[in-house]
Motif scaffolding. Structure first.
Motif, short mmCIF file in Angstrom:
data_model
loop_
_atom_site.label_atom_id
_atom_site.label_comp_id
_atom_site.label_asym_id
_atom_site.label_seq_id
_atom_site.Cartn_x
_atom_site.Cartn_y
_atom_site.Cartn_z
N ARG A 32 0.92 -1.53 -7.18
CA ARG A 32 1.64 -0.13 -7.16
C ARG A 32 0.34 0.85 -7.14
O ARG A 32 0.49 1.63 -6.25
N GLU A 33 -0.55 0.58 -7.82
CA GLU A 33 -1.77 1.45 -7.47
C GLU A 33 -2.30 1.41 -6.03
O GLU A 33 -2.65 2.22 -5.56
N LEU A 34 -2.52 0.08 -5.60
CA LEU A 34 -3.04 -0.01 -4.34
C LEU A 34 -2.34 0.53 -3.23
O LEU A 34 -2.79 1.18 -2.21
N LYS A 35 -0.87 0.67 -3.55
CA LYS A 35 -0.04 1.24 -2.61
C LYS A 35 -0.14 2.74 -2.32
O LYS A 35 -0.33 3.32 -1.40
N LYS A 36 -0.30 3.46 -3.63
CA LYS A 36 -0.65 4.90 -3.75
C LYS A 36 -1.67 5.09 -3.15
O LYS A 36 -1.93 6.06 -2.24
N GLU A 37 -2.79 4.49 -3.30
CA GLU A 37 -4.38 4.42 -2.84
C GLU A 37 -4.37 4.42 -1.33
O GLU A 37 -5.11 5.05 -0.65
N ILE A 38 -3.69 3.24 -0.77
CA ILE A 38 -3.90 3.13 0.70
C ILE A 38 -3.15 4.20 1.37
O ILE A 38 -3.42 4.66 2.39
N GLU A 39 -1.77 4.46 0.85
CA GLU A 39 -1.21 5.36 1.68
C GLU A 39 -1.56 6.97 1.55
O GLU A 39 -1.29 7.75 2.32
N SER A 40 -2.55 7.14 0.75
CA SER A 40 -2.98 8.52 0.45
C SER A 40 -4.39 8.54 1.54
O SER A 40 -4.87 9.49 1.72
N GLN A 41 -4.87 7.43 2.10
CA GLN A 41 -5.86 7.40 3.11
C GLN A 41 -5.36 8.10 4.34
O GLN A 41 -4.39 7.65 4.88
N LYS A 42 -6.37 8.60 5.01
CA LYS A 42 -6.19 9.29 6.22
C LYS A 42 -7.13 9.10 7.24
O LYS A 42 -8.09 8.79 6.98
N ILE A 43 -6.72 8.93 8.51
CA ILE A 43 -7.41 8.64 9.63
C ILE A 43 -7.37 9.91 10.73
O ILE A 43 -6.29 10.21 11.08
N GLY A 45 -7.35 12.89 9.73
CA GLY A 45 -6.53 13.78 9.08
C GLY A 45 -4.88 13.46 9.01
O GLY A 45 -4.21 14.16 8.54
N ARG A 46 -4.62 12.23 9.36
CA ARG A 46 -3.24 11.75 9.54
C ARG A 46 -3.16 10.69 8.77
O ARG A 46 -3.84 9.60 8.49
N SER A 47 -2.00 10.52 7.83
CA SER A 47 -1.63 9.37 7.11
C SER A 47 -1.11 8.41 7.96
O SER A 47 0.02 8.70 8.84
N VAL A 48 -1.61 7.29 8.07
CA VAL A 48 -1.42 6.12 9.09
C VAL A 48 -0.72 4.74 8.45
O VAL A 48 -0.38 3.89 9.05
N PHE A 49 -0.91 4.92 7.18
CA PHE A 49 -0.52 3.67 6.48
C PHE A 49 0.86 3.60 5.79
O PHE A 49 1.01 4.51 5.06
N GLU A 50 1.51 2.63 5.93
CA GLU A 50 2.83 2.44 5.07
C GLU A 50 2.77 1.06 4.16
O GLU A 50 2.58 -0.01 4.95
N VAL A 51 2.84 0.88 3.11
CA VAL A 51 2.49 -0.32 2.47
C VAL A 51 4.11 -0.71 1.84
O VAL A 51 4.59 0.16 1.15
N TRP A 52 4.18 -2.28 2.05
CA TRP A 52 5.37 -2.59 1.38
C TRP A 52 5.24 -3.62 0.27
O TRP A 52 4.01 -4.46 0.42
N ILE A 53 5.82 -3.35 -0.84
CA ILE A 53 5.70 -4.25 -2.00
C ILE A 53 6.95 -4.45 -2.52
O ILE A 53 7.91 -3.28 -2.55
N ASN A 54 7.31 -5.57 -3.02
CA ASN A 54 8.64 -5.91 -3.27
C ASN A 54 9.27 -5.06 -4.80
O ASN A 54 10.41 -4.95 -4.84
N GLU A 55 8.27 -4.36 -5.37
CA GLU A 55 8.73 -3.75 -6.63
C GLU A 55 9.18 -2.31 -6.04
O GLU A 55 10.19 -1.74 -6.85
N ASP A 56 8.84 -1.73 -5.02
CA ASP A 56 9.43 -0.57 -4.40
C ASP A 56 10.41 -0.44 -3.32
O ASP A 56 10.91 0.25 -2.76
N ALA A 57 10.77 -1.80 -3.18
CA ALA A 57 11.49 -2.03 -1.77
C ALA A 57 13.09 -1.68 -2.16
O ALA A 57 13.25 -1.79 -3.16
N PRO A 58 13.72 -0.81 -1.24
CA PRO A 58 15.16 -0.49 -1.41
C PRO A 58 15.90 -1.82 -1.53
O PRO A 58 15.68 -2.88 -0.79
#
Length: 373
Positions: A32-43, A45-58
């Motif tokens: 969960r922490e890695l998901k937030k940290e990775i998705e906050s990274q920008k290239i 100036g643009r957010s380019v990562f989308e992280v899938w973990i089964n804990e947050d999957a719909p």
């Protein structure tokens, strides 16, 4: 892989297994922490990562159970990062493989280049069905011999290793994508230039590209028209050929013939190397049936992969590989790169080296016998 405006990253690991000195922080917490940290990274100036973990999957629709939802996530992701502690995960029945095992093998089967394995300290093997599942998973991890770096033992090091793996994947997959698409249009550029050549000139051009690419490999040495290449701890003599048109065109195919029948004439190469291994650049595609036909009999190891077709005869120890779609310099080099990567990733390189030693012994005996007659 699914289409998305972002780079899809999947983190595949056990959920509730602890990973901390106090035993309270679980791999699920870290994901969960890695998901937030990775998705906050920008290239740029643009957010380019989308992280899938089964804990947050719909919730999946009614046609998907939780197992299939995870498999679909593996198919859809662009990068699959697998922090593994040797726990295969849950399974439907006692004889099945675990979910973590399934996610890893599904990723390898779809696109080996997108998978990054991170080694964690292995948990206790366990007993009963779970212990058997864990053992199968660990056997698979050892068999695949994926590069994973050193074992990660702290949360900070795990996060650092995940970021390193993701950065490497972005760079490597981008470069491979450029190479792969470089000659997708064969009616233009260098591909068209090669098509304008006659068979003899095109054959020489294809062979020169493969030889030059081989000679640039670490530790490689050119020996006339051949190359001595370190593979599996042995110096392997590599002989390069090219079929300058479709395999079905007899005039082009006969320019190569069955080159391994003349191995005993390569005395200078066999004085310094094992083998030889024959690499055959094909201007178009090649099939397993055509590979068996070139060998002369069907009972052999024949493997198809992205590079083309690899053939190994366990009796005479003949080995050759078709490198397909060698339409221009970039495509030819890419096919060779894929072949060498496959040798390492599949662990076939050690078997290739062993066969090459045996082939050299056979060929030297034939050469000596011919010299005495």
């Amino acid at each position: 892989m699914g289409s998305s405006a972002k780079i899809r990253v999947m983190l595949s690991s056990r959920c509730n297994d602890p990973f901390s000195d106090d035993g309270k922080t679980t791999l699920s917490d870290i994901r969960r922490e890695l998901k937030k940290e990775i998705e906050s990274q920008k290239i740029l100036g643009r957010s380019v990562f989308e992280v899938w973990i089964n804990e947050d999957a719909p919730p999946a629709d009614a046609t998907h159970d939780s197992w299939e939802a995870c498999m679909q996530a593996v198919r859809d992701c662009d990068v699959l990062i697998v922090p593994s502690n040797g726990n295969a995960g849950w399974a439907k029945t006692g004889g099945d493989i675990g979910i973590c095992h399934a996610e890893y093998t599904e990723g390898l089967a779809l696109a080996r280049g997108k998978v990054r394995l991170i080694a964690l300290p292995w948990v206790a093997l366990g007993t009963g069905d779970q212990g058997a599942r864990n053992q199968r998973f660990r056997d698979e991890l050892n068999r695949q011999t994926a590069f994973r770096g050193g074992e990660v033992k702290s949360i900070d090091d795990l996060k650092k290793r995940v970021f390193e793996a993701l950065a490497d994947a972005v760079v490597v997959l981008t470069q491979r994508g450029v190479k792969s698409s470089a000659s997708s249009r064969f009616g233009m550029g260098q591909a068209l230039d090669w098509t304008r050549l006659d068979f003899g000139a095109r054959k020489r051009e294809m062979e020169n590209v493969v030889r030059n690419a081989l000679a640039m490999q670490p530790g490689a040495k050119a020996l006339g028209d051949d190359v001595v290449l370190p593979l599996g701890g042995q110096n392997i003599g590599v002989v390069v050929h090219a079929i300058p048109a479709a395999f079905t065109v007899a005039a082009a195919r006969e320019m190569v013939g069955r080159p391994f029948l003349r191995d005993h004439e390569r005395t200078s190469l066999l004085a310094k190397a094992q083998g030889p291994l024959h690499l055959i650049a094909c201007h178009r595609t090649a099939t397993e049936t055509q590979a068996r036909a070139l060998l002369g009999f069907p009972d052999a190891i024949v493997v198809s992969d992205l590079f083309g077709v690899y053939v190994a005869d366990e009796v005479q120890k003949v080995q050759f590989a078709f490198l397909v779609n060698c339409r221009d310099d970039a495509q030819t080099r890419h096919a060779l790169q894929r072949f060498l990567e496959w040798l390492d990733q599949s662990a076939e390189v050690q078997r290739l080296a062993t066969r090459a030693q045996s082939r050299a012994k056979i060929v030297r005996v034939i050469a000596a016998e011919n010299k005495n007659t």
